[in-house]
Design a protein around this motif. Structure first.
Motif, mmCIF file in Angstrom:
data_model
loop_
_atom_site.group_PDB
_atom_site.id
_atom_site.type_symbol
_atom_site.label_atom_id
_atom_site.label_comp_id
_atom_site.label_asym_id
_atom_site.label_seq_id
_atom_site.Cartn_x
_atom_site.Cartn_y
_atom_site.Cartn_z
ATOM 1 N N PHE A 67 43.793 36.093 50.334
ATOM 2 C CA PHE A 67 43.689 36.410 48.908
ATOM 3 C C PHE A 67 44.381 35.331 48.088
ATOM 4 O O PHE A 67 45.403 34.774 48.504
ATOM 5 N N THR A 68 43.839 35.081 46.914
ATOM 6 C CA THR A 68 44.446 34.131 45.984
ATOM 7 C C THR A 68 44.457 34.731 44.587
ATOM 8 O O THR A 68 43.407 35.155 44.082
ATOM 9 N N ILE A 69 45.635 34.751 43.982
ATOM 10 C CA ILE A 69 45.761 35.248 42.610
ATOM 11 C C ILE A 69 45.845 34.057 41.665
ATOM 12 O O ILE A 69 46.477 33.046 41.979
ATOM 13 N N SER A 70 45.184 34.176 40.536
ATOM 14 C CA SER A 70 45.219 33.094 39.554
ATOM 15 C C SER A 70 45.255 33.687 38.156
ATOM 16 O O SER A 70 44.845 34.834 37.941
ATOM 17 N N ARG A 71 45.719 32.877 37.224
ATOM 18 C CA ARG A 71 45.941 33.377 35.868
ATOM 19 C C ARG A 71 45.406 32.364 34.873
ATOM 20 O O ARG A 71 45.649 31.166 35.007
ATOM 21 N N ASP A 72 44.671 32.826 33.894
ATOM 22 C CA ASP A 72 44.175 31.973 32.818
ATOM 23 C C ASP A 72 44.819 32.463 31.529
ATOM 24 O O ASP A 72 44.374 33.457 30.943
ATOM 25 N N ASN A 73 45.881 31.797 31.112
ATOM 26 C CA ASN A 73 46.614 32.245 29.938
ATOM 27 C C ASN A 73 45.791 32.139 28.657
ATOM 28 O O ASN A 73 45.999 32.901 27.719
ATOM 29 N N ALA A 74 44.865 31.198 28.630
ATOM 30 C CA ALA A 74 44.021 31.040 27.444
ATOM 31 C C ALA A 74 43.058 32.215 27.284
ATOM 32 O O ALA A 74 42.764 32.645 26.167
ATOM 33 N N LYS A 75 42.575 32.722 28.417
ATOM 34 C CA LYS A 75 41.628 33.831 28.382
ATOM 35 C C LYS A 75 42.306 35.180 28.580
ATOM 36 O O LYS A 75 41.661 36.213 28.482
ATOM 37 N N ASN A 76 43.604 35.148 28.877
ATOM 38 C CA ASN A 76 44.355 36.385 29.130
ATOM 39 C C ASN A 76 43.761 37.181 30.285
ATOM 40 O O ASN A 76 43.584 38.412 30.192
ATOM 41 N N THR A 77 43.418 36.470 31.342
ATOM 42 C CA THR A 77 42.861 37.129 32.517
ATOM 43 C C THR A 77 43.652 36.760 33.766
ATOM 44 O O THR A 77 44.275 35.697 33.831
ATOM 45 N N VAL A 78 43.628 37.656 34.723
ATOM 46 C CA VAL A 78 44.202 37.405 36.042
ATOM 47 C C VAL A 78 43.145 37.789 37.064
ATOM 48 O O VAL A 78 42.598 38.898 37.008
ATOM 49 N N ASP A 79 42.845 36.879 37.954
ATOM 50 C CA ASP A 79 41.821 37.109 38.965
ATOM 51 C C ASP A 79 42.452 37.233 40.347
ATOM 52 O O ASP A 79 43.526 36.677 40.606
ATOM 53 N N LEU A 80 41.765 37.940 41.211
ATOM 54 C CA LEU A 80 42.164 38.036 42.605
ATOM 55 C C LEU A 80 40.938 37.697 43.444
ATOM 56 O O LEU A 80 39.988 38.479 43.510
ATOM 57 N N GLN A 81 40.975 36.534 44.051
ATOM 58 C CA GLN A 81 39.903 36.120 44.953
ATOM 59 C C GLN A 81 40.234 36.635 46.342
ATOM 60 O O GLN A 81 41.302 36.320 46.881
ATOM 61 N N MET A 82 39.339 37.428 46.893
ATOM 62 C CA MET A 82 39.581 38.049 48.188
ATOM 63 C C MET A 82 38.542 37.551 49.182
ATOM 64 O O MET A 82 37.339 37.798 49.012
ATOM 65 N N ASN A 83 39.003 36.846 50.188
ATOM 66 C CA ASN A 83 38.120 36.309 51.229
ATOM 67 C C ASN A 83 38.438 36.956 52.568
ATOM 68 O O ASN A 83 39.488 37.569 52.737
ATOM 69 N N SER A 84 37.524 36.796 53.494
ATOM 70 C CA SER A 84 37.706 37.339 54.856
ATOM 71 C C SER A 84 38.137 38.799 54.805
ATOM 72 O O SER A 84 39.087 39.210 55.475
ATOM 73 N N LEU A 85 37.431 39.570 54.024
ATOM 74 C CA LEU A 85 37.812 40.961 53.824
ATOM 75 C C LEU A 85 37.672 41.773 55.100
ATOM 76 O O LEU A 85 36.786 41.530 55.930
ATOM 77 N N LYS A 86 38.573 42.729 55.240
ATOM 78 C CA LYS A 86 38.620 43.600 56.413
ATOM 79 C C LYS A 86 38.449 45.050 55.957
ATOM 80 O O LYS A 86 38.764 45.382 54.806
ATOM 81 N N PRO A 87 37.995 45.914 56.842
ATOM 82 C CA PRO A 87 37.870 47.332 56.458
ATOM 83 C C PRO A 87 39.173 47.919 55.933
ATOM 84 O O PRO A 87 39.157 48.771 55.036
ATOM 85 N N GLU A 88 40.293 47.447 56.451
ATOM 86 C CA GLU A 88 41.590 47.966 55.987
ATOM 87 C C GLU A 88 41.953 47.501 54.579
ATOM 88 O O GLU A 88 42.952 47.958 54.023
#
Length: 116
Positions: A67-88
């Motif tokens: 997982f990677t968290i990122s923040r765009d202060n100009a857009k006031n957004t925070v994203d969470l990129q989730m890769n290699s997802l598991k059932p858990e």
């Protein structure tokens, strides 16, 4: 007041990816850090990832490297990129904002379901 709205949840197969987004509005200048939490059925809510205003990040051991968290202060957004997802990883994911006065705000949550 701070309002948080999450988007991007859904159903994905194991090994797949999803990107969650959290849009903040209101008194955003008061936000110090933002975090993603998740809560699986029958389990307590747990912190997944966090990012400070300065951009420092931290992750739960269970998602490090995936997982990677990122923040765009100009857009006031925070994203969470989730890769290699598991059932858990299946859970309701919540966006959280912590203000400089240490007050917590929460979004309504978005469902992530990972099928095996």
């Amino acid at each position: 007041q701070v309002q948080l709205v999450e988007s991007g949840g859904g159903l994905v197969q194991a090994g797949g990816s999803l990107r969650l987004s959290c849009a903040a509005s209101g008194r955003i200048f008061s936000i110090n850090a933002m975090r993603w939490y998740r809560q699986a059925p029958g389990k307590q809510r747990e912190a997944v990832a966090g990012i400070t205003r300065a951009g420092s990040t931290n992750y739960a051991d269970s998602v490090k490297g995936r997982f990677t968290i990122s923040r765009d202060n100009a857009k006031n957004t925070v994203d969470l990129q989730m890769n290699s997802l598991k059932p858990e990883d299946t859970a309701i994911y919540f966006c959280n904002a912590l203000t400089i006065t240490e007050y917590d705000y929460w979004g309504q949550g978005t469902q992530v379901t990972v099928s095996s």
